[in-house]
Design a protein around this motif. Sequence first.
Motif, mmCIF file in Angstrom:
data_model
loop_
_atom_site.group_PDB
_atom_site.id
_atom_site.type_symbol
_atom_site.label_atom_id
_atom_site.label_comp_id
_atom_site.label_asym_id
_atom_site.label_seq_id
_atom_site.Cartn_x
_atom_site.Cartn_y
_atom_site.Cartn_z
ATOM 1 N N ASP A 459 -50.149 -52.241 16.532
ATOM 2 C CA ASP A 459 -48.775 -51.884 16.192
ATOM 3 C C ASP A 459 -48.830 -50.987 14.963
ATOM 4 O O ASP A 459 -49.283 -51.415 13.896
ATOM 5 N N ALA A 460 -48.421 -49.731 15.094
ATOM 6 C CA ALA A 460 -48.507 -48.794 13.977
ATOM 7 C C ALA A 460 -47.185 -48.085 13.795
ATOM 8 O O ALA A 460 -46.548 -47.659 14.763
ATOM 9 N N LYS A 461 -46.757 -47.983 12.541
ATOM 10 C CA LYS A 461 -45.571 -47.202 12.165
ATOM 11 C C LYS A 461 -46.095 -45.949 11.479
ATOM 12 O O LYS A 461 -46.623 -46.000 10.369
ATOM 13 N N SER A 462 -45.983 -44.782 12.129
ATOM 14 C CA SER A 462 -46.527 -43.511 11.669
ATOM 15 C C SER A 462 -48.002 -43.434 12.045
ATOM 16 O O SER A 462 -48.736 -44.419 11.999
ATOM 17 N N TYR A 463 -48.393 -42.253 12.456
ATOM 18 C CA TYR A 463 -49.767 -42.026 12.893
ATOM 19 C C TYR A 463 -50.656 -41.805 11.667
ATOM 20 O O TYR A 463 -50.358 -40.954 10.816
ATOM 21 N N THR A 464 -51.735 -42.568 11.595
ATOM 22 C CA THR A 464 -52.582 -42.500 10.397
ATOM 23 C C THR A 464 -54.023 -42.094 10.692
ATOM 24 O O THR A 464 -54.884 -42.177 9.823
#
Length: 502
Positions: A459-464
């Motif tokens: 689960d990721a908020k914004s691609y890092t």
Amino acid sequence: MLHLLANIFLVFHFFMPLPGGAVAAVPQSVNGEMRTLSFIGTHADDAPVVTIAADDMYPCDGTAVNFTASVENGGVNVYQWLVNGRAVGGSSPTFSLQNANPKIAAEDEVQCVVTNLQNGLVGSSNKIMGIHTREYHIPTIELYFITNTSSTGTKAFCAGTEVTIGTALHLNYQDATLNYTLQWHVNGVDVPNRNNAFVTRDLKNGDEITCTFHITAKCVGVATAESNTLKVEILPNEAPSVTITPESDVCIGPPITFTASLTGTPGVVNYQWRVNGNPAGSNSAQFSSTNLKNGDVLSCGITNTNGCGISTAVSNEVTIDGAPSESNSVSITSSKPDNIIEENELITFTAHPQYAQNLSYQWTVNGNSAGTNSATFSSATLTLGDKVACTVTTADKCVLPRMAESNVITVVMLVPVVIPNTFTPNADGVNDTWKINALLAYPDCVINIYNRYGSMVYDAKSYTGGWDGTYKGTALPAGTYYYIIKPTKKGPKYSGNVTIIR
């Protein structure tokens, strides 16, 4: 009658005088016949008394030992020499016993048996044994400290202490004629001492003591041996000197650190720092404080304890004279909103340092040097995902830190979102992560990944930078997983599957 007288005349004509009033006859022809005439002597009824002596009980290797027999009550004697009971030599009052192949041993026994031919009596001599053959042995000499310790090598002594060095001599000879001399040396120079012990108060730190052993002996002539080397460490009775210096520029505000450096040979050292004469800091060779002001006077006293006693010393004084400290930091911005560019589009980055004097700039792209020593950096060759940063450095005093690192800007391009369907997270440096760089243009994107049972594993908020195929730090098994990607809150979403291959 004449015939008889002639016979008598012939008998007495051949009598031979012997010592002690005895006469002996020898075989002669009488009227054509061989006859042995009678013996007449004053000791006719006494057996010989025989004594033998050796000329050397400690012969050299290869040197014969000579024996001599002395006889009392003898007449015409026959000598028989015996070595360990075995007949040797000829009928002589002297006998030479060779001392080679084999050598004479201490248990060998020499004796002489004498027969008096006048009366037929026999006398046996004393027995001689205990002859020791000297073999050549190289002499050795070892020096050792008698003062404080008997060990060899390097030892420490207080200045002015009387140092006594002994010798262990190994001669391996039993000879009253043996003579030897010793010649002592300090640092290779002869000193006027030929005794078995060397006693002095004049040694200096690092002096090396040796000794030459000269031996003169019967079987070896002159031989020489060199000793081991002893080295002394002389501890001064005074304390070592102490100097304090700052580790860096003296700047008011941040911690100022001073170090006490010792010159000499310290033992156990205790430190007492002082600010304006008052105790400060801890018992340490370093002193650090954020409370020092211009005009404050700093010093350090030491107490030195070693085997020679307790001594004290005080350092130089340092008057604080520092400049106020300034902070150094830097941030960078780009000329494009949200750092979004088209392909081959020029973009300019600008550095904004907090400290603006006497600076040098180093720009980097993906960690590699780029640009010039300038507050700006421009390029038309950057592409999606490139990372730009800047480092500023100053040589000015009291600027902290002297080297500052900027934030990192990631270049974004609006390109179609292409989603890979496989990756191989096996740490070989190739395709180890599931990368979708097009998502860099969507800072608010949301990425969710599920296993085949519907459980969320990512689960990721914004691609890092991509997914590495793990869940809470643990590698997931190979297989197919399912994703839902929302680049924006209101825009369309992407869904599909991705396979982990291991």
